[in-house]
Each structure stands twice: as structure tokens, then as C-alpha cells.
Design a protein around this motif. Structure first.
Motif, short mmCIF file in Angstrom:
data_model
loop_
_atom_site.label_atom_id
_atom_site.label_comp_id
_atom_site.label_asym_id
_atom_site.label_seq_id
_atom_site.Cartn_x
_atom_site.Cartn_y
_atom_site.Cartn_z
N LEU A 39 5.82 2.86 -19.24
CA LEU A 39 5.45 3.55 -18.01
C LEU A 39 4.65 4.68 -17.91
O LEU A 39 3.93 4.73 -17.03
CB LEU A 39 6.95 4.02 -17.27
CG LEU A 39 7.93 3.03 -17.06
CD1 LEU A 39 9.24 3.74 -16.81
CD2 LEU A 39 7.55 2.60 -15.64
N GLN A 40 4.44 5.58 -19.09
CA GLN A 40 3.62 6.73 -18.85
C GLN A 40 2.34 6.22 -19.11
O GLN A 40 1.18 6.60 -18.48
CB GLN A 40 4.13 7.53 -20.15
CG GLN A 40 3.02 8.97 -20.19
CD GLN A 40 3.15 9.73 -21.33
OE1 GLN A 40 4.59 9.87 -21.64
NE2 GLN A 40 2.61 10.59 -21.70
N ARG A 41 2.15 5.14 -19.91
CA ARG A 41 0.68 4.48 -20.32
C ARG A 41 0.25 4.03 -18.87
O ARG A 41 -0.92 4.04 -18.65
CB ARG A 41 0.92 3.44 -21.30
CG ARG A 41 0.96 4.18 -22.89
CD ARG A 41 0.64 2.82 -23.97
NE ARG A 41 1.50 2.03 -23.69
CZ ARG A 41 2.59 1.95 -24.44
NH1 ARG A 41 2.62 2.88 -25.56
NH2 ARG A 41 3.51 0.79 -24.55
N PHE A 42 1.03 3.07 -18.46
CA PHE A 42 0.68 2.66 -17.24
C PHE A 42 0.16 3.73 -15.90
O PHE A 42 -0.80 3.46 -15.25
CB PHE A 42 1.82 1.57 -16.37
CG PHE A 42 1.51 0.97 -15.41
CD1 PHE A 42 0.97 -0.25 -15.45
CD2 PHE A 42 1.73 1.39 -14.05
CE1 PHE A 42 0.54 -1.21 -14.39
CE2 PHE A 42 1.39 0.72 -12.84
CZ PHE A 42 0.83 -0.74 -13.03
N TRP A 43 1.08 4.77 -15.79
CA TRP A 43 0.74 5.60 -15.11
C TRP A 43 -0.43 6.56 -15.26
O TRP A 43 -1.07 6.80 -14.38
CB TRP A 43 2.05 6.55 -14.85
CG TRP A 43 1.85 7.94 -14.25
CD1 TRP A 43 1.56 9.36 -14.51
CD2 TRP A 43 1.44 8.20 -12.80
NE1 TRP A 43 1.40 10.08 -13.69
CE2 TRP A 43 1.42 9.36 -12.43
CE3 TRP A 43 1.43 7.10 -11.49
CZ2 TRP A 43 0.97 9.83 -11.18
CZ3 TRP A 43 1.02 7.48 -10.34
CH2 TRP A 43 0.93 8.96 -10.18
N ARG A 58 0.41 12.92 -17.80
CA ARG A 58 0.91 12.96 -19.20
C ARG A 58 2.50 12.84 -19.28
O ARG A 58 3.15 12.97 -20.22
CB ARG A 58 0.59 14.11 -20.03
CG ARG A 58 -0.80 14.18 -20.30
CD ARG A 58 -1.36 12.82 -20.97
NE ARG A 58 -2.80 12.94 -21.20
CZ ARG A 58 -3.61 11.96 -21.61
NH1 ARG A 58 -2.85 10.79 -22.00
NH2 ARG A 58 -4.69 12.07 -22.00
N ALA A 59 3.19 12.62 -17.93
CA ALA A 59 4.63 12.64 -17.76
C ALA A 59 4.83 11.26 -16.90
O ALA A 59 3.92 10.41 -16.60
CB ALA A 59 5.09 13.73 -16.98
N LEU A 60 6.21 10.99 -16.87
CA LEU A 60 6.61 9.85 -16.00
C LEU A 60 6.34 10.23 -14.55
O LEU A 60 6.65 11.27 -14.26
CB LEU A 60 7.97 9.73 -16.21
CG LEU A 60 8.52 9.21 -17.45
CD1 LEU A 60 9.95 8.86 -17.41
CD2 LEU A 60 7.75 7.82 -17.83
N PRO A 61 5.81 9.27 -13.92
CA PRO A 61 5.83 9.23 -12.36
C PRO A 61 6.92 9.68 -11.52
O PRO A 61 7.96 8.93 -11.89
CB PRO A 61 4.91 8.31 -11.82
CG PRO A 61 5.29 7.14 -12.92
CD PRO A 61 5.53 7.83 -14.11
N ALA A 112 15.28 9.10 -14.56
CA ALA A 112 13.80 9.52 -14.38
C ALA A 112 13.13 8.22 -14.51
O ALA A 112 11.94 7.73 -14.01
CB ALA A 112 13.32 10.37 -15.41
N ALA A 113 13.43 7.44 -15.56
CA ALA A 113 12.77 5.99 -15.76
C ALA A 113 13.16 5.01 -14.63
O ALA A 113 11.81 4.45 -14.27
CB ALA A 113 13.15 5.47 -17.22
N LYS A 114 14.04 5.08 -14.17
CA LYS A 114 14.53 4.17 -13.07
C LYS A 114 13.57 4.77 -11.79
O LYS A 114 12.94 3.79 -11.18
CB LYS A 114 15.80 4.49 -12.61
CG LYS A 114 16.06 3.34 -11.13
CD LYS A 114 17.45 3.53 -10.79
CE LYS A 114 17.96 2.81 -9.61
NZ LYS A 114 19.36 3.22 -9.25
N THR A 115 13.34 5.84 -11.50
CA THR A 115 12.43 6.38 -10.61
C THR A 115 10.95 6.02 -10.63
O THR A 115 10.29 5.80 -9.72
CB THR A 115 12.84 7.82 -10.35
OG1 THR A 115 13.95 8.29 -9.99
CG2 THR A 115 11.59 8.53 -9.21
N ALA A 116 10.45 6.26 -11.87
CA ALA A 116 9.12 5.87 -12.33
C ALA A 116 9.15 4.32 -12.06
O ALA A 116 8.08 4.00 -11.85
CB ALA A 116 9.18 6.38 -13.83
N ALA A 117 9.91 3.57 -12.54
CA ALA A 117 9.69 2.10 -12.57
C ALA A 117 9.76 1.59 -11.11
O ALA A 117 8.89 0.72 -10.97
CB ALA A 117 10.98 1.38 -13.29
#
Length: 221
Positions: free
Chosen positions: A96-100, A146-149, A40-45
């Protein structure tokens, strides 16, 4: 005595095997959980990198620890490696969440006034489609900020400017200015030009507006 010793040794071996199996079962569940989070973090990144997010490298001690764990699941450093991995993922997820969230808030801020027009524009047959899309996109971004993109939420973010452009090409600027002014409680009478009146009538929404006289010196809200 010999048989008793063999029985004790066998019992000890079985206990060791059971303990090892239990440890490996927990480790497998932990690693699966980390894998899901990492994906999930990879997809968001990947989605955020194109929008200015700076890549965060995995600390070398985690890479080394995971390599040792792959070669020997019972390695004595496994617990510290898992703790380090969890801490790294938590930091990455928060960043990532803050950035999104900042990206979404900025885009929704640009949409704020237009969103106030959605109900009015939805009553215009030629604008109902784009008004509905804008409303749906804004709602989806509200839920996701409020979630990972992911790929979908990032795509929705990118579609909004095109939707706004559709409004600008379908609605005369004078009409748009008038409608936006009405969302701030009222519009000046001089904004109700012939072009605006004709557009409101042609699109069947003139009845939604009325001219109201204000008392002299009264402040407009």
C-alpha cells in the motif's frame, strides 16, 4: 503429608494461573496492536482501491488460526498464527505504501513547476488563496508519502487538480507561460507581450521582474 500435598497442588495451580494470566495479557496487547494496524491498512486499502490498487485476500490459514484463537486463546497454534498475521500485515503495508508513494510522486511531479511559482503568485491578492492551498497541499503530501494513506491524505491528492484548474482560469496562458519560463532562470523577451506586461502591472508584481541583456553567444541556463 496430605496437607503438604494439597499445598503443593495449590501452589502449582496458582503458578499455572499466573502463567496463563501473563500469556493472556501479552496476547491481548499483541492483538490490540494488530487491530490498530489492520484498521489503518483497511482505511488505506479502501482509499486506494478506487485508484487502481488490487485487493489482497487474507490467507485462509490466518483466518482459520484467528478463529481457533477466538475460541481458545491458549490454542497451541497461537504463536504461529500471530507470526503469520504480522508477516501478512507487513506485506500489505509495504504494498500500500509503495502504491501511495507512486501516486504522490506523480502528482507532485505534475505540480513541480507550479510550486516554483507559489511565492510569486502569493503576492497577487486574487491568487493568494489558491497559491496558499497548493503550497499547503503539496507540503502535506510530502509528509504523508512515506506513510499509509488515510481518508484525509487521499482527499488532498484529489483536490490538487481542481486547484491547478483555478490557476488556469485566473491567469492568462501567456502569463502562465512567462512565469513558468522565469522559474527556469529566464524567459525569452518575445514572451513579454503586452498582455503579460499589463497583467503583471495590474497585479502589482511587475517590479519582481527585470530585463537583462545577455552576451552574444551566451547560453541560457
Amino acid at each position: 503429608m496430605l496437607e503438604a500435598q494439597v499445598a503443593v497442588d495449590r501452589a502449582g495451580q496458582e503458578k499455572d494461573s499466573q502463567d496463563r494470566f501473563a500469556t493472556l495479557t501479552v496476547l491481548d496487547a499483541d492483538l490490540e496492536s494488530f487491530h490498530v494496524r489492520a484498521q489503518a491498512a483497511k482505511t488505506a486499502a479502501e482509499a486506494m482501491r478506487a485508484r487502481g490498487w488490487q485487493t489482497v485476500a487474507v490467507p485462509s490459514k490466518i483466518v482459520t488460526g484467528l478463529d481457533s484463537l477466538a475460541r481458545n486463546p491458549m490454542h497451541r497454534s497461537r504463536n504461529s498464527t500471530l507470526r503469520d498475521l504480522d508477516a501478512h500485515l507487513q506485506s500489505l503495508e509495504k504494498d500500500l505504501q509503495r502504491f501511495w508513494t507512486a501516486l504522490v510522486n506523480d502528482r507532485l511531479g505534475q505540480l513541480n513547476e507550479v510550486l516554483n511559482l507559489v511565492q510569486v503568485l502569493a503576492a497577487v491578492p486574487s491568487l493568494a488563496d489558491v497559491a496558499g492551498k497548493i503550497d499547503s497541499a503539496a507540503s502535506e503530501l510530502q509528509r504523508s508519502r512515506r506513510a499509509l494513506p488515510d481518508e484525509r491524505s487521499a482527499a488532498v491528492l484529489e483536490q490538487i487538480p481542481a486547484m491547478q484548474e483555478q490557476l488556469r482560469t485566473r491567469v492568462p496562458q501567456s502569463v502562465l507561460n512567462f512565469l513558468l519560463a522565469t522559474t527556469r532562470v529566464s524567459a525569452d523577451l518575445d514572451m513579454l507581450t503586452t498582455e503579460v506586461i499589463d497583467w503583471l502591472k495590474a497585479n502589482g508584481i511587475s517590479a519582481q521582474f527585470r530585463v537583462v541583456a545577455q552576451k552574444r553567444g551566451a547560453q541560457r541556463g
